[in-house]
Enzyme design. Structure first.
Site, PDB file in Angstrom:
ATOM      1  N   HIS A 133       0.837  -1.205   0.000  1.00 31.14           N
ATOM      2  CA  HIS A 133       0.000   0.000   0.000  1.00 31.14           C
ATOM      3  C   HIS A 133       0.868   1.250   0.000  1.00 31.14           C
ATOM      4  O   HIS A 133       0.636   2.179  -0.784  1.00 31.14           O
ATOM      5  CB  HIS A 133      -0.907  -0.024   1.233  1.00 31.14           C
ATOM      6  N   GLU A 134       1.867   1.286   0.871  1.00 36.53           N
ATOM      7  CA  GLU A 134       2.725   2.469   0.954  1.00 36.53           C
ATOM      8  C   GLU A 134       3.576   2.630  -0.305  1.00 36.53           C
ATOM      9  O   GLU A 134       3.793   3.756  -0.775  1.00 36.53           O
ATOM     10  CB  GLU A 134       3.612   2.382   2.199  1.00 36.53           C
ATOM     11  N   HIS A 137       1.678   4.385  -3.015  1.00 39.13           N
ATOM     12  CA  HIS A 137       1.622   5.845  -2.932  1.00 39.13           C
ATOM     13  C   HIS A 137       2.790   6.474  -3.694  1.00 39.13           C
ATOM     14  O   HIS A 137       2.635   7.506  -4.347  1.00 39.13           O
ATOM     15  CB  HIS A 137       1.673   6.307  -1.472  1.00 39.13           C
ATOM     16  N   GLU A 196      -5.961   6.909  -1.258  1.00 36.19           N
ATOM     17  CA  GLU A 196      -5.913   5.753  -0.369  1.00 36.19           C
ATOM     18  C   GLU A 196      -6.546   4.529  -1.036  1.00 36.19           C
ATOM     19  O   GLU A 196      -6.011   3.416  -0.962  1.00 36.19           O
ATOM     20  CB  GLU A 196      -6.635   6.066   0.944  1.00 36.19           C
TER      21      GLU A 196
END
Length: 275
Positions: A133-134, A137, A196
């Site tokens: 997930h990070e 980004h 997100e």
């Protein structure tokens, strides 16, 4: 009440249009969506490296041990699954001793994982969930997109302020506060929540491609919700993040696509996972 001057608004609109349409275009290879960004990739990577070095200079970095081995193993598998979006990244990962339940990835692929998140991750696939997930980004250039949005919003607010320069000061404050609230709740926060959700989608694809079962993502975010249950969370419309229920529902909706990627990754990837 004195009249509003329209010339500053017109000039602000012209500047915003010029800024937007001359901004660099980025096509996310994972989603196929086109975005405008506020920095070049070189600028992002320099800023990411500078921020990474600053964080490490102020933190208690764990240099070796099973936690470091685990984080580096997961980072390596995920980095290999990011594909075209990260072709110019120079990946680096550090573990920081801290009770913070957190991890982040800076532009250019500089990853920091706090030891406080490891008990919530519980296992390798759980850690792959948050790290993927990070990393999404960074590969999705979300920070650069937000920078451009911020510049456009500031230009609009400045144009509005100048256009009301003849107004009574209290009236100016009231109108600017209303405009600021509208921008915050109508544009900035939804924009961040969209990032997100996109990072969740991309992170699922990364972990599935790397041979991690994406179904673990749902269990991880449930654990994260329980870990944060004691703190006060704003309602979703006032938050930069989707609510826990919204996030889990989105993951469930995305799961069939992620499972196809997981199965297509082949047994070789899964067989090569550490026993």
């Amino acid at each position: 009440m004195k009249r509003i001057q329209f010339l500053p608004i017109v000039l602000a609109v012209v500047f915003i249009a010029w800024k937007y349409f001359t901004a660099e275009t980025f096509v996310n290879p994972e989603t196929g969506q086109k975005h405008r960004v506020g920095m070049s990739e070189d600028q992002e990577q320099r800023l990411g490296l500078q921020s990474y070095q600053q964080v490490l200079s102020e933190a208690q970095v764990v240099r070796s041990g099973p936690e470091v081995d685990l984080v580096k193993r997961v980072a390596g598998r995920l980095a290999g699954a990011t594909g075209e979006a990260a072709k110019d990244f120079e990946w680096a990962v550090s573990v920081v001793q801290s009770d913070q339940i957190n991890a982040f990835c800076l532009p250019g692929g500089k990853i920091v994982v706090y030891t406080g998140i490891l008990p919530v991750a519980q296992n390798e696939a759980g850690l792959a969930t948050v790290m993927g997930h990070e990393m999404a980004h960074a590969t999705g250039r979300h920070g650069s997109q937000r920078m451009l949005q911020s510049e456009l919003m500031q230009a609009g607010m400045m144009g509005a302020q100048v256009s009301m320069s003849d107004m009574d000061y209290q009236q100016q404050r009231t109108v600017i506060a209303l405009l600021g609230g509208a921008a915050q709740y109508g544009a900035i926060l939804p924009f961040n929540r969209g990032h997100e959700t996109e990072a969740d989608r991309m992170g699922l694809a990364y972990m599935a491609r790397a041979g991690y079962d994406p179904r673990e993502a749902i269990e991880f975010w449930k654990r994260m919700a329980r870990a944060a249950a004691g703190g006060q969370k704003p309602p979703e419309f006032a938050s930069t993040h989707p609510s826990d229920n919204t996030r889990i529902a989105n993951l469930e909706r995305l799961m069939p696509e992620a499972l196809k990627i997981y199965e297509a990754s082949g047994s070789a990837a899964r067989k090569s996972l550490p026993k």
